[in-house]
Each structure stands twice: as C-alpha cells, then as structure tokens.
Design an enzyme around this catalytic site. Structure first.
Site, PDB file in Angstrom:
ATOM      1  CG  ASP A   1      -2.037   0.902   1.181  1.00 25.25           C
ATOM      2  OD1 ASP A   1      -2.129   1.635   0.176  1.00 25.25           O
ATOM      3  OD2 ASP A   1      -2.848   0.927   2.116  1.00 25.25           O
TER       4      ASP A   1
ATOM      5  CB  CYS B   1     -12.983 -21.035  17.866  1.00 24.52           C
ATOM      6  SG  CYS B   1     -11.750 -21.131  16.570  1.00 24.52           S
TER       7      CYS B   1
ATOM      8  CB  CYS C   1      -8.506 -22.006  15.412  1.00 25.76           C
ATOM      9  SG  CYS C   1      -7.990 -20.913  16.745  1.00 25.76           S
TER      10      CYS C   1
HETATM   11 ZN   LIG Z   1      -9.937 -20.029  17.540  1.00 24.93          ZN
END
Ligand SMILES: [Zn+2]
Length: 514
Positions: free
Chosen positions: A87, A276, A278
């Site tokens: 950018d 979650c 993950c």
């Molecule tokens: Zn997670």
C-alpha cells in the site's frame, strides 16, 4: 496475468500471476503486516495459514526502513517468499493530513524494493464531504498520472500496478473516477473503502460502492478492496466481484480484546467459552486466556482472528465451486440486521441480478436450497422461469392444460386415469406446486427443477402463484383441468388459481384422482 477459472454470481475463483511468475488463487485475504513491529510475522502466516499473499505499507518502509528495504528488498525484509502487495501511504494522508513523499518517489521506491503488487500514492476520500471527495478524486487521478509517467521511463518493471478508485459514498464521483482510471490502464483495480462505513455497519452503502466500481471496470481484471474489516462481510464483497481484500482488523480487534467469530465479534471479558477449535482455541481455556499477560493474550487472539478469516475464505471458495455462494449469503446475512438489509438490497436490485445471472453457471453439481421469498429471486430461479416463459409457455395455440400435483408419482397408468378418455395430444401435462410455477412433465428431471429443495409453504407465496398465472396467460390456455391433491398447500394453490383466473375466459375444472 489474471484468469477466471470458476464463477458464481459475480464472485470468481481466479489465478493471478505476478511479473516474477508467482501465482496466487483468488479470492484472497491479505493480512496487513506492520513492517516495523511484525506483531504476527508473515512467516508465521505462511507456515500456519498457508498465506501466500500479504500486504504491507510502502510509506512506512520508505520513512523508517528505507536503506534496508532498498538493499535487501521487501520480501527479505519481512521474511516472506510469497506475493507482497504494498500500500502506498494514502491512509496516512487520511490520518495525518500529509505524507512527506511525492507520488513519483513512492512509485520508484516500490519498484526498487521489488514489490509484486504496487499501489500508487492516492488520496483516500474516507467519509469526506462531497467537496473533499471531489478534491480527493482529482488529486488521486493526478497522482496516478504522475506515477504512470515516471514508471514509463523504466524499461523493466517488477510490479503489477493498481489503480485506486476513490469517491467514497458519492457514487457518481466514484464512477467518474473509475472510468478515468480504466482509461489510464492498470493491471488491477482497487476500491478505497471508508472504514467508518463498516464500523457504522453501513454495509448497504459499501455494497453499492463495490457494485458501482465493478460495473465500470473490465470483468477480466481483479478488484481489490481496501480495509475489508470483518469476515462476516467477506462472502458479500466476493459475491459482488471483489477478488482481493486486506485488513488489519485481526490485530486491531485483538488489541481491543475483541474475538472474531464468523457472525460477529465478542468481547473477551463477556465470554464464558471459546467457540472455536482453531489451533489457538483448542489448546487453551477462556479463563487461562483472560489471565495471560496482555501482550501474549493479544498475540493469541490475533492468531485466532486470522484463523477465522482464512476459514471464511476457504468456505467462500468451496461455495463458488459448488454454485451455492448465494446460500452462503443467505445464512451469513443473518449475522446482523444491517447486513441483512444490505443483502436484501442486493437481491432487490434487478439490474445487478441480471448481470449476476450471466455469470452464474447453467448447471451445478449441487442442488438449490430455497428458503423464502428472497431465495425466489436467485439468478438460477429467475433464469429457469424466464426460459420456461420463452421456450415453453408461448404459442400453445389451441392447447389445453392438465395440472398435476408436483408431489404425485406419475406413471403411465395414472396419466391414463387422469386423461380418462381424453386425447393426450390436445393437452400439455404440467406439474404445479414448485417454486418455478408450472413445469412440463417431460422436463421435470432437468436441472434445476428436480434438484430444488424448498419448504412446503413457499409455494403459496404470491410470487409463485403469479408465475403460474403468467405462464397460463402467456401460453394462452383456455381450458385447464387441475388434479386435486391432499396437501393443504397444493389445495391452497388451486383456490388461488380459481380466484385469480375468475372473470377471464378460461375454463377450470378441478378433478380428483380416485
Ligand atoms: Zn480459535
């Protein structure tokens, strides 16, 4: 340089090849890397998320790490061998008023540090007034011209160059800006997106901006969206034709103790669980996470936030391949009423739907799940209904129709009984009770008719009954025999048909299959 390999709505799976021959698949999410702090390193993203493209800021490099960046190049500087987009520093203009570099200096610097995708110094509109927006468009166009001019003096260029469209919420200015940038000719386009729109949940405005830009620029070129914010909007921006987008939210939210989920963000202090699995969340409990020293906690939450963003991208890509991106939108739209509003506005935009229809595949390996009245506006349904009208329900001169319940298992014996001595050649045998209105019995197994699942009560919606009336009028049937069904919704259709067709010169007989 860019090749579209699959499409659905205006979303597509694409292959983007850089000048040095690196390839990435789009749609792509580009995590923002702070080149100075490298809070979550690009290498970590590569190793853990298979991130093959990241974005960093050329202006920060220019101001703070110039010598080193020029010496070893941006890839070694951030220790990443994938695709690097830089950018330009336009954002700093918005934040601090000015940048201490000319567009030419920044352009040559981006080339010299061997970035793969380069953004010229632009002047973001943000949520500025109309006057400010006009100025930002004018200055951006001037900068882009200066950039192209200085680049034209270079024989070999290492970067693909991006034309950034400004204009903000002033759609007419945005379109004018896009037209001019298209004439100038860039490898990719980008849309400057006012972050406050997303923070204020004004998704419909953002979607309108994307649509306006996408309609102007060439379909064959990728479109990048700056500052895409939250994963809950990813499927929508992709469906509108955005191929790449960047965000620093994963880190900014983490610093603010905000935990991203696919449907919104949660405040850590109000959480009792980690919803979650993950690699971060499966190894720690919410209480342990809350008790960590701030720096470690921010680091872990930022990583979790990244996992959620990347999971969303995989889901979107699979949905495009399966031709069911719209079903993903229907589910995700329920994340927030303002998002639902934006989704509804997309689905009520006939012009946009028509273009989406052209890019939605004719066949899909997955069937259609239809939920409600909004689903009935899906491109596949509109297309199938139009085709029925154009190819089947016209010029059926002298033909009569027999309407058979969609749910009936049709056999030759049953047809004999329905005809009860009538001459088959005088009649069109049509099924009623599906979202498509009437379907000729011969094509009932053709995609998408038999591959469509829908709730029973959907078939009595006005849209469906009106489709039947339209089909009957278009075909010019004068005599219709309706075979009764037990199902109350099918009976209701008959009632409505009889009511709506009364007073017209059409004879309707209702009969049962005893
Ligand atoms: Zn997670």
């Amino acid at each position: 340089m860019f090749e579209v390999v699959a499409e659905d709505l205006l979303g597509r799976i694409g292959k983007l090849k850089t000048k040095s021959g690196k390839k990435i698949e789009t749609p792509a999410f580009l995590p923002v890397i702070n080149p100075v702090t490298q809070d979550i390193s690009a290498r970590w993203m590569d190793e853990n998320l298979k991130a093959r493209i990241v974005i960093t800021n050329a202006y920060i490099l220019y101001k703070r790490l110039r010598e080193e960046a020029l010496k070893i190049g941006v890839h070694r500087l951030i220790d990443f061998d994938g695709v690097v987009m830089t950018d330009s520093g336009g954002y700093q203009v918005l934040e601090y008023g000015e940048v201490e570099a000319s567009p030419e200096e920044i352009a040559l610097f981006e080339e010299d540090i061997k970035t793969d995708i380069a953004v010229p110094l632009d002047v973001p509109t943000g949520l500025g007034s109309r006057r400010f927006a006009e100025e930002s468009v004018e200055k951006t166009l001037k900068n882009l011209e200066a950039t192209l001019k200085v680049l034209s003096e270079r024989v070999v260029k290492s970067a693909l160059w991006v034309g950034t469209i400004q204009g903000g919420v002033h759609i007419d200015l945005l379109k004018q800006c896009a037209e001019k940038i298209k004439e100038m000719g860039f490898d990719l386009y980008a849309l400057g997106s006012p972050t406050p729109l997303m923070e204020g949940y004004r998704f419909n405005k953002l979607f309108e901006m994307i649509t306006a830009a996408r309609m102007v620029i060439e379909y064959g070129k990728p479109l990048h969206l700056f500052g895409a914010g939250h994963p809950m909007i990813f499927p929508f921006i992709v469906a509108l034709g955005v191929d790449m987008f960047d965000s620093a939210s994963y880190y900014l939210y983490a610093k603010d103790d905000r935990y991203i989920t696919e449907f919104g963000t949660l405040r850590l202090e109000k959480m009792n669980y980690l919803p979650c699995v993950c690699p971060v969340c499966s190894k720690i409990s919410i209480d342990e996470l809350k008790e960590l020293p701030r720096k470690e906690r921010v680091n872990l939450v930022a990583k979790h936030n990244l996992y959620v963003c990347f999971k969303e991208i995989a889901e979107i890509k699979q949905a495009i391949r399966d031709g069911r991106l719209i079903e993903l939108l229907e589910i995700k739209a329920r994340s927030h009423p303002d998002l639902y509003q934006g989704f509804r506005e997309i689905m009520m935009n006939d012009g946009l739907l028509k273009i989406m229809e052209q890019h939605t595949p004719l066949y899909s390996r997955r069937g259609l799940n239809i939920f409600d009245k909004i689903s009935l506006r899906r491109p596949e349904i509109r297309r199938a209904k139009n085709r029925l009208l154009e190819n089947i329900f016209k010029e059926r001169l002298g033909k009569k129709a027999i309407l058979i319940p969609y749910t009936l298992k049709v056999s030759p014996q049953k047809i004999e009984r329905i005809l009860s001595g009538r001459n088959l050649s005088e009649y069109d045998l049509l099924l009623y009770g599906s979202p498509y209105g009437l379907i000729p019995i011969q094509i009932r197994y053709v995609y998408p008719f038999s591959q469509t699942d829908f709730p029973n009560d959907l078939i009595i919606e006005d849209e469906v009954v009106d489709s039947i009336i339209q089909q009957i009028s278009s075909a010019g049937y004068r005599e219709i025999i309706v075979v009764e069904a037990k199902n109350p919704y099918l009976r209701e259709i008959i009632n409505r048909l009889v009511e709506k067709l009364s007073g017209r010169d059409i004879e309707i007989k209702v009969t049962s299959l005893k």
